[in-house]
Design a protein around this motif. Structure first.
Motif, PDB file in Angstrom:
ATOM      1  N   ASN A  90      10.558  19.030  -6.673  1.00  0.00           N
ATOM      2  CA  ASN A  90      11.156  19.870  -5.642  1.00  0.00           C
ATOM      3  C   ASN A  90      12.630  20.180  -5.910  1.00  0.00           C
ATOM      4  OD1 ASN A  90      10.820  21.314  -3.285  1.00  0.00           O
ATOM      5  ND2 ASN A  90      11.729  19.688  -2.047  1.00  0.00           N
ATOM      6  N   ILE A  93      13.826  23.795  -6.766  1.00  0.00           N
ATOM      7  CA  ILE A  93      13.625  24.740  -5.671  1.00  0.00           C
ATOM      8  C   ILE A  93      14.664  24.470  -4.580  1.00  0.00           C
ATOM      9  CG2 ILE A  93      11.989  25.490  -3.910  1.00  0.00           C
ATOM     10  CD1 ILE A  93       9.834  24.454  -6.076  1.00  0.00           C
ATOM     11  N   ARG A 173       4.211  26.626  -7.212  1.00  0.00           N
ATOM     12  CA  ARG A 173       4.675  25.778  -6.119  1.00  0.00           C
ATOM     13  C   ARG A 173       3.631  24.749  -5.717  1.00  0.00           C
ATOM     14  NH1 ARG A 173       9.763  28.269  -4.246  1.00  0.00           N
ATOM     15  NH2 ARG A 173      10.141  29.435  -6.146  1.00  0.00           N
TER      16      ARG A 173
END
Lengths: 264, 460
Positions: A90, A93, A173
């Protein structure tokens, strides 16, 4: 790729500061603060000890007593591994603003997550040491020298996977969601709450394909089991493999580097 | 010629645009269908920059202007090294610092002090370099008192000022600035401009992307106008800005010319029925054409602007079928320089012959204030009639209004104010001026000074 690595070396002070920031910022505002680094593994251990000594007291063989210590040898490195990978998937992002607007090597971000995890792991070590002393486990100096080697191999493996996952997660994702479930499976496919010798021989072959099996076994042999460290040939093989994983992860990251700023 | 600090050669930057398929086609489908590589390929591409080439000599201040979405920020990012051109090459000599996103790396939970260090290191400074400049950075940002507080307690102004201070103290050879001068109050803006001036004096190169054209003409040695990813003009900043402004005016003209198209639509949404004026209406009775708040303005009483809504109404015995605005050159236009002539031309047609006829016009500014309104009755006309078609021309010799957008009313009605065809605020013209005076009316004027007074640089 090698020029990228060299450039990364120039940013070591930044990495160092970011790791320190990560640790500081993490517990800011909590009452226990830094103590959470010790309390977290302790609480986790309590949960597992409760399950395996109160709820399921008879599932582990006698040679794994004290079972709490056996568990601890596997859970501590595992939580470093799994939390690093989850966060790494993560991190790009979440740090999208940085990557889009500031020129700096993006691999710094997943590397910092893994290193911050390593620091938490290190904070757990005094607890582990306290348990070793409490249960009177004989500590063999010859075994203990292998401990940093095991940590180093795990670091290399985790870094490689973190780089790979962080860059791929920008494009896909769903890796983030997939990963959390995969890590649960991975946890049970690793001899952490059981010993490798307990697994049926048909499954054991499959378990040895899991790189973390060798890390867990190494930790257990070095810290828990009496007797000399016998798993070192496998550990060294894993070290070579981890180097390969790191090189591959870094290579993929380097290739995807230019697309990151546009995709995050 | 001095060595170029920034060299851009034939740069094209293509962004991918993914269609619907890609958005839903995720890793699973990519793996299952074995389409991983194909899915990574874009459906569509979009050129943010095409064939852009320019050079910035070391020590120059270079401005880039253009509309939103013309590729200015993309260009700056390529120069900063965030992203690479799809084609062509960008060469930068020396250390670059980009004032693109201020404080992008700040962590809200830790103190300003620690953030300055981390942000500085991200921008390429060493710890020692930051320590040496620390006091200067904090002083510049004007947050000495709060430097040890967590950044999350900062106001957005403090946050931006600190980000700006760090970025500018990186002491780059090439400084990239993307529209960030709006981060502080007047005093801070002046400090930033002083800092840029200092950069220039020390022979550093500054690239400035901004919508403040004034800044470009005042500060830049050279400018470039990017339009839809292509270089339109490059060179002397005043010329480039002029070219750009003319193009903006042309585009506005085209946009404003489309406004009358909205007329039938305004009519359609009008809920009130079009009631023809009763023939026996009392002449002195300024009765509204139809019930409701839209009192048509007959020209001899002040309009209630707070109730004014654009629209069209009337009995249509006489219709305004065409409205044109003509400039001094005799050509239709919608943008007029202040002080130039403006002629309003109305094409009218009587659907049945009428013998009670008044023409009126009104000009309103953006706040709805009536700048001027008149009609033929006010100006003394005692009788009017129309059969068939005709044209009305209302010529203003000097449009002495300050810069701004103005809405216009045109109308044809009876002497008692009952409308045949009333066009309320349906037309927009833009008045342009090089000066920024206050108010509405710009009377022709001149300044005269005598005695010991010396004033220079007054624009005629």
């Amino acid at each position: 790729m090698f020029s990228s690595l060299r450039q990364l070396f120039r940013y070591r002070a930044l990495i160092q500061s970011l790791v320190a920031r990560e640790l500081k910022a993490r517990y800011r505002g909590s009452v226990l603060g830094f103590f959470w680094s010790f309390v977290n593994p302790l609480l986790l251990l309590l949960v597992y000890t409760f399950v395996f000594t109160v709820v399921l007291p008879d599932v582990h063989p006698r040679e794994l007593e004290p079972f709490a210590l056996f568990l601890f040898c596997g859970i501590l490195p595992w939580s470093w591994f799994s939390s690093s990978l989850l966060e790494a998937s993560n991190v790009l992002i979440a740090g999208g603003n940085l990557i889009r607007k500031v020129l700096f090597p993006a691999e710094v971000l997943p590397i910092v997550t893994v290193l911050a995890g390593l620091m938490h792991f290190c904070f757990g070590l005094p607890i582990l040491a306290a348990f070793l002393v409490y249960y009177g486990v004989p500590i063999v100096a010859g075994d203990l020298v292998w401990f940093p080697v095991v940590v180093l191999v795990q670091l290399l493996l985790t870094l490689g996977l973190a780089l790979l996952l962080s860059a791929l997660a920008v494009h896909f994702r769903d890796i983030r969601d997939l990963l959390s479930n995969l890590l649960t499976l991975w946890f049970f496919a690793t001899p952490i709450i059981y010993a490798l010798s307990q697994a049926p021989s048909s499954v054991r072959g499959f378990l040895t394909l899991n790189p973390f099996t060798h890390l867990a076994v190494s930790y257990q042999e070095v810290l828990f089991h009496a007797g000399p460290f016998t798993a070192w040939p496998r550990l060294l093989a894993l070290a070579a493999g981890s180097l390969g994983v790191f090189a591959f992860g870094y290579f993929v990251f380097d290739r995807l580097r230019d697309t990151l700023a546009e995709e995050v | 010629m001095r060595e170029a600090a920034v060299e851009v050669r034939g740069v094209r930057k293509t962004y991918r645009r993914y269609g619907r398929r890609k958005q839903f086609g995720t890793l699973k489908s990519a793996l299952l269908g074995g389409r991983l590589l194909r899915d990574l390929r874009p459906d569509e591409t979009f050129d943010a920059l095409r064939g852009v080439s320019f050079e910035v000599a070391a020590g120059r201040t270079f401005g880039i202007v253009g509309r939103n979405g013309s590729g200015k920020s993309t260009m700056l990012k390529l120069i900063a090294g965030i992203g690479r051109p799809t084609e062509g090459a960008v060469t930068v000599r020396g250390r670059v610092s980009a004032l693109i996103e201020l404080g992008a790396g700040f962590h809200p939970e830790i103190s300003g002090r620690e953030n300055v260090y981390i942000n500085g290191m991200m921008l390429g400074l060493s710890k020692r370099e930051i320590a040496a400049r620390f006091d200067e950075i904090v002083g510049f940002a004007e947050i000495e008192r709060f430097i040890d507080e967590p950044v999350k307690t900062y106001s957005s102004g403090m946050y931006m000022r600190l980000g700006f201070a760090v970025a500018i103290h990186v002491d780059p050879d090439v400084l990239l600035v993307d529209e960030v001068l709006a981060v502080g109050d007047e005093a801070f803006t002046h400090k930033c401009l002083d800092k840029f001036a200092e950069f220039r004096r020390r022979g550093r190169t500054v690239l400035l992307v901004t919508h403040s054209l004034d800044l470009v003409t005042r500060f830049c040695d050279e400018a470039l106008w990017l339009d839809a990813g292509v270089v339109r003009t490059q060179g002397d900043p005043r010329r480039v800005v002029d070219d750009y402004l003319q193009d903006v005016a042309r585009a506005e003209d085209v946009a404003l010319a489309r406004t009358p198209v909205a007329m039938p639509a305004a009519e359609a949404v009008s809920p009130e029925p079009m009631i023809p004026e009763p023939v026996n209406a009392e002449p002195e009775n300024h009765e509204p054409t139809h019930p409701g708040s839209r009192t048509p303005d007959s020209g001899n009483e002040p309009p209630d602007m707070f109730k004014a809504i654009e629209g069209r109404w009337g009995s249509r015995e006489v219709e305004i079928i065409g409205v044109e605005f003509v400039g001094g050159d005799g050509r239709p236009a919608h943008v007029f320089p202040s002080g130039n002539p403006l002629e309003i031309r109305l094409q009218v047609r009587a659907n049945q012959p009428v013998t009670d006829l008044v023409f009126g016009v009104g000009i309103f500014n953006a706040e709805g204030v009536c700048c001027y309104g008149t009609n033929t009755k006010i100006e003394g006309a005692t009788a009017g009639s129309l059969a068939g078609a005709g044209e009305v021309r209302f010529a203003i010799d000097r449009l002495d209004l300050v810069e701004g957008s103005y809405k216009l009313d045109v109308a044809v009605h009876r002497e008692n104010g009952a409308a045949y065809d009333y066009h309320r605020l349906l037309y927009t013209v833009r008045v342009t001026s090089r000066l920024r005076e206050a108010g509405i009316f710009r009377p022709p004027h001149r300044w005269t000074f005598s005695g010991g007074i010396r004033i220079s640089g007054l624009q005629p």
